[in-house]
Design an enzyme around this catalytic site. Structure first.
Site, PDB file in Angstrom:
ATOM      1  N   ARG A  61       7.997   7.734  37.357  1.00 62.49           N
ATOM      2  CA  ARG A  61       6.648   7.134  37.323  1.00 62.49           C
ATOM      3  C   ARG A  61       5.568   8.170  36.995  1.00 62.49           C
ATOM      4  O   ARG A  61       4.465   8.151  37.554  1.00 62.49           O
ATOM      5  CB  ARG A  61       6.301   6.456  38.660  1.00 62.49           C
ATOM      6  CG  ARG A  61       7.236   5.356  39.064  1.00 62.49           C
ATOM      7  CD  ARG A  61       7.222   4.189  38.087  1.00 62.49           C
ATOM      8  NE  ARG A  61       8.315   3.305  38.433  1.00 62.49           N
ATOM      9  CZ  ARG A  61       9.564   3.453  37.999  1.00 62.49           C
ATOM     10  NH1 ARG A  61       9.859   4.422  37.142  1.00 62.49           N
ATOM     11  NH2 ARG A  61      10.510   2.626  38.353  1.00 62.49           N
ATOM     12  N   SER A  64       4.323  -2.433  42.686  1.00 57.92           N
ATOM     13  CA  SER A  64       4.498  -1.469  43.790  1.00 57.92           C
ATOM     14  C   SER A  64       3.240  -0.628  43.944  1.00 57.92           C
ATOM     15  O   SER A  64       2.808   0.009  42.985  1.00 57.92           O
ATOM     16  CB  SER A  64       5.665  -0.529  43.502  1.00 57.92           C
ATOM     17  OG  SER A  64       6.822  -1.288  43.333  1.00 57.92           O
ATOM     18  N   GLU A 109       0.788   4.475  43.654  1.00 56.95           N
ATOM     19  CA  GLU A 109       1.367   4.458  42.302  1.00 56.95           C
ATOM     20  C   GLU A 109       0.357   4.093  41.200  1.00 56.95           C
ATOM     21  O   GLU A 109       0.272   4.793  40.195  1.00 56.95           O
ATOM     22  CB  GLU A 109       2.561   3.496  42.265  1.00 56.95           C
ATOM     23  CG  GLU A 109       3.281   3.525  40.926  1.00 56.95           C
ATOM     24  CD  GLU A 109       4.532   2.673  40.894  1.00 56.95           C
ATOM     25  OE1 GLU A 109       5.410   2.847  41.736  1.00 56.95           O
ATOM     26  OE2 GLU A 109       4.620   1.832  39.977  1.00 56.95           O
TER      27      GLU A 109
HETATM   28  C1  LIG Z   1       3.872  -7.815  39.319  1.00 56.37           C
HETATM   29  C2  LIG Z   1       4.027  -6.424  38.774  1.00 56.37           C
HETATM   30  C3  LIG Z   1       5.286  -5.874  38.631  1.00 56.37           C
HETATM   31  C4  LIG Z   1       5.451  -4.568  38.128  1.00 56.37           C
HETATM   32  N1  LIG Z   1       6.712  -4.075  37.989  1.00 56.37           N
HETATM   33  C5  LIG Z   1       6.887  -2.817  37.522  1.00 56.37           C
HETATM   34  C6  LIG Z   1       8.207  -2.288  37.360  1.00 56.37           C
HETATM   35  O1  LIG Z   1       9.201  -2.942  37.635  1.00 56.37           O
HETATM   36  N2  LIG Z   1       8.319  -1.028  36.899  1.00 56.37           N
HETATM   37  C7  LIG Z   1       7.235  -0.272  36.558  1.00 56.37           C
HETATM   38  O2  LIG Z   1       7.428   0.868  36.130  1.00 56.37           O
HETATM   39  N3  LIG Z   1       5.985  -0.760  36.681  1.00 56.37           N
HETATM   40  C8  LIG Z   1       5.777  -2.004  37.151  1.00 56.37           C
HETATM   41  N4  LIG Z   1       4.512  -2.504  37.300  1.00 56.37           N
HETATM   42  C9  LIG Z   1       3.359  -1.653  36.956  1.00 56.37           C
HETATM   43  C10 LIG Z   1       2.795  -1.905  35.535  1.00 56.37           C
HETATM   44  O3  LIG Z   1       3.234  -3.124  35.035  1.00 56.37           O
HETATM   45  C11 LIG Z   1       3.189  -0.796  34.564  1.00 56.37           C
HETATM   46  O4  LIG Z   1       2.723   0.427  35.051  1.00 56.37           O
HETATM   47  C12 LIG Z   1       2.587  -1.004  33.169  1.00 56.37           C
HETATM   48  O5  LIG Z   1       3.144  -0.079  32.272  1.00 56.37           O
HETATM   49  C13 LIG Z   1       1.075  -0.878  33.140  1.00 56.37           C
HETATM   50  O6  LIG Z   1       0.628  -1.291  31.874  1.00 56.37           O
HETATM   51  P1  LIG Z   1      -0.868  -1.738  31.650  1.00 56.37           P
HETATM   52  O7  LIG Z   1      -1.088  -1.879  30.192  1.00 56.37           O
HETATM   53  O8  LIG Z   1      -1.184  -2.936  32.468  1.00 56.37           O
HETATM   54  O9  LIG Z   1      -1.629  -0.470  32.225  1.00 56.37           O
HETATM   55  P2  LIG Z   1      -3.147  -0.288  32.649  1.00 56.37           P
HETATM   56  O10 LIG Z   1      -3.297  -0.693  34.082  1.00 56.37           O
HETATM   57  O11 LIG Z   1      -4.049  -0.940  31.680  1.00 56.37           O
HETATM   58  O12 LIG Z   1      -3.275   1.293  32.534  1.00 56.37           O
HETATM   59  C14 LIG Z   1      -2.505   2.117  33.369  1.00 56.37           C
HETATM   60  C15 LIG Z   1      -2.889   3.576  33.123  1.00 56.37           C
HETATM   61  O13 LIG Z   1      -2.539   3.963  31.803  1.00 56.37           O
HETATM   62  C16 LIG Z   1      -3.688   4.384  31.072  1.00 56.37           C
HETATM   63  N5  LIG Z   1      -3.509   3.853  29.710  1.00 56.37           N
HETATM   64  C17 LIG Z   1      -3.408   2.558  29.355  1.00 56.37           C
HETATM   65  N6  LIG Z   1      -3.181   2.463  28.042  1.00 56.37           N
HETATM   66  C18 LIG Z   1      -3.156   3.724  27.558  1.00 56.37           C
HETATM   67  C19 LIG Z   1      -2.968   4.283  26.262  1.00 56.37           C
HETATM   68  N7  LIG Z   1      -2.758   3.506  25.189  1.00 56.37           N
HETATM   69  N8  LIG Z   1      -3.004   5.643  26.121  1.00 56.37           N
HETATM   70  C20 LIG Z   1      -3.181   6.453  27.199  1.00 56.37           C
HETATM   71  N9  LIG Z   1      -3.391   5.964  28.441  1.00 56.37           N
HETATM   72  C21 LIG Z   1      -3.356   4.627  28.620  1.00 56.37           C
HETATM   73  C22 LIG Z   1      -4.873   3.785  31.798  1.00 56.37           C
HETATM   74  O14 LIG Z   1      -6.059   4.543  31.606  1.00 56.37           O
HETATM   75  C23 LIG Z   1      -4.393   3.841  33.245  1.00 56.37           C
HETATM   76  O15 LIG Z   1      -4.580   5.132  33.768  1.00 56.37           O
HETATM   77  C24 LIG Z   1       4.311  -3.810  37.775  1.00 56.37           C
HETATM   78  C25 LIG Z   1       3.034  -4.374  37.901  1.00 56.37           C
HETATM   79  C26 LIG Z   1       2.890  -5.663  38.394  1.00 56.37           C
HETATM   80  C27 LIG Z   1       1.517  -6.260  38.494  1.00 56.37           C
END
Ligand SMILES: Cc1cc2nc3c(=O)[nH]c(=O)nc-3n(C[C@H](O)[C@H](O)[C@H](O)COP(=O)(O)OP(=O)(O)OC[C@H]3O[C@@H](n4cnc5c(N)ncnc54)[C@H](O)[C@@H]3O)c2cc1C
Length: 341
Positions: A165, A241, A337
């Site tokens: 992570r 998480s 996380e």
């Molecule tokens: C119900 C649920 C289940 C989940 N299950 C898992 C799982 O099984 N495994 C897991 O690993 N995660 C899980 N997650 C966490 C999440 O889905 C992941 O971390 C996902 O990759 C986040 O993507 P996002 O686009 O929503 O990120 P955001 O929340 O939009 O951004 C996350 C971070 O990345 C940065 N960021 C976003 N895009 C970019 C980019 N293009 N370049 C540089 N930085 C960037 C942002 O500034 C921020 O710091 C879960 C979340 C939820 C709500």
């Protein structure tokens, strides 16, 4: 200036925790050109910049005074390479849609990562992982906009320093990179990963022959398990998480296991021991507890839920109370996380 910038923009609909917060300046970018324009705007106005993909790993503890840039570029293309296929996907693509797209094209390797919310661009940021597979296993490279040199660059998977992570992009050293495209190396031959007992056992219960199980069956199985285990963020807003599984030194683990022999734990190759954050939180009695409008999910003790229009401050107070309790009981620090803004 062609990119449209909004003021006092409501961020709750763009995040899975739906906490009330506004961005003083906001814009969505659909290509590198508009990203550059948005960054120029922020520079001219002396604004800090925050990147947002699907908002499923971001916690707004209050309003953001700078410029939120929502990465919304789309596009997926394939490049055959013998037994492998390189899949280039733009940062704003939806991760789950990409998994389904690849399965549909007979490209394998990410089927266990089905139904993870969020964007493709954020997947390397925290090296998403689930049910025995991590992005690190398939990531070939990423294309980034380097804010320091104002140019596009390609970083290899190794450059990205992916860990549990974690990645380069979460460190100060990598904060100036904006991921605009991700390249995955996928297989054209199925290679199902069944290292998680729950996946194996669920397939067996369904009468599936593990010797011939298909990637489609694995992904359907993982999606079903996730659906049963995790709350739907559209009904119960959450960020998955909320705490990482803590890693502790071997000696510390030994003395902890003497007192709590049932503690869920996994020895790591580097000698450290990984503890289950969910077990620690549950032992402290937090599972299913509420603190005002926010609470801990009754089935998942490390999923914090915004049940009733809670604020970022209320959610962070709950997280703090849990961290304190776990520290006082087990002497273990729980790390949050998602990114807290
Ligand atoms: C119900 C649920 C289940 C989940 N299950 C898992 C799982 O099984 N495994 C897991 O690993 N995660 C899980 N997650 C966490 C999440 O889905 C992941 O971390 C996902 O990759 C986040 O993507 P996002 O686009 O929503 O990120 P955001 O929340 O939009 O951004 C996350 C971070 O990345 C940065 N960021 C976003 N895009 C970019 C980019 N293009 N370049 C540089 N930085 C960037 C942002 O500034 C921020 O710091 C879960 C979340 C939820 C709500």
């Amino acid at each position: 200036m062609t990119v449209a910038v909004s003021r006092e923009y409501a961020l709750a609909p763009l995040t899975t925790l739906a906490l009330p917060a506004t961005a003083a300046h906001f814009c969505a970018v659909t290509d590198v050109e508009s990203l550059i324009q948005a960054l120029d705007y922020a520079k001219q106005q002396h604004l800090p910049v925050l990147l947002l993909g699907g908002g499923s790993n971001t916690v707004f503890s209050g309003d953001y005074p700078g410029m939120v840039i929502h990465l919304a570029m789309t596009g997926v293309r394939q490049e055959a390479q013998g037994q492998n296929c390189l899949v280039h996907a733009a940062a704003g693509e939806n991760w789950n849609a990409l998994v389904e797209h690849c399965l549909g094209k007979g490209l394998y390797g990410i089927e266990n990562l089905i139904a993870i919310p969020g964007s493709v661009g954020a997947a390397p940021v925290q090296n998403i992982g689930a049910y025995g597979v991590e992005l690190a296993e398939v990531l070939e490279s990423v294309t980034v906009w380097d804010r320091q040199t104002a140019s596009l660059r390609q970083l290899s998977a190794q450059d990205c320093k992916l860990a549990y992570r974690d990645s380069l992009f979460k460190s100060a050293e990598g904060a100036h990179y904006i991921i605009v495209e991700v390249c995955l190396r996928l297989h054209t031959e199925p290679r199902p990963v069944l290292s998680y007992d729950i996946v194996k056992n669920t397939l067996l219960e369904q009468g599936v022959d593990l010797a011939t199980v298909s990637p489609e069956q694995v992904s359907a199985c993982v999606a079903r398990i996730r659906g049963a285990r995790l709350p739907n963020y559209q009904l119960e807003p959450n960020a998955g998480s909320f705490f990482k599984n803590p890693l502790i030194p071997e000696e510390e683990a030994r003395s902890l296991l003497q007192r709590w022999p049932d503690a869920a734990h996994w020895p790591m190759p580097d000698g450290q021991v990984k503890l289950a954050a969910a077990w620690l939180v549950e032992q402290c009695g937090w599972k299913g507890q509420r603190m005002g409008p926010v609470g801990v999910h009754p089935r998942q003790s490390i999923v914090l839920v915004n049940y009733d229009n809670g604020s970022g401050a209320e959610l962070m107070a709950l997280a703090g109370a849990i961290q304190l309790d776990v520290r006082e009981t087990f002497g273990v620090s729980l790390e949050i996380e998602p990114r807290v803004v």
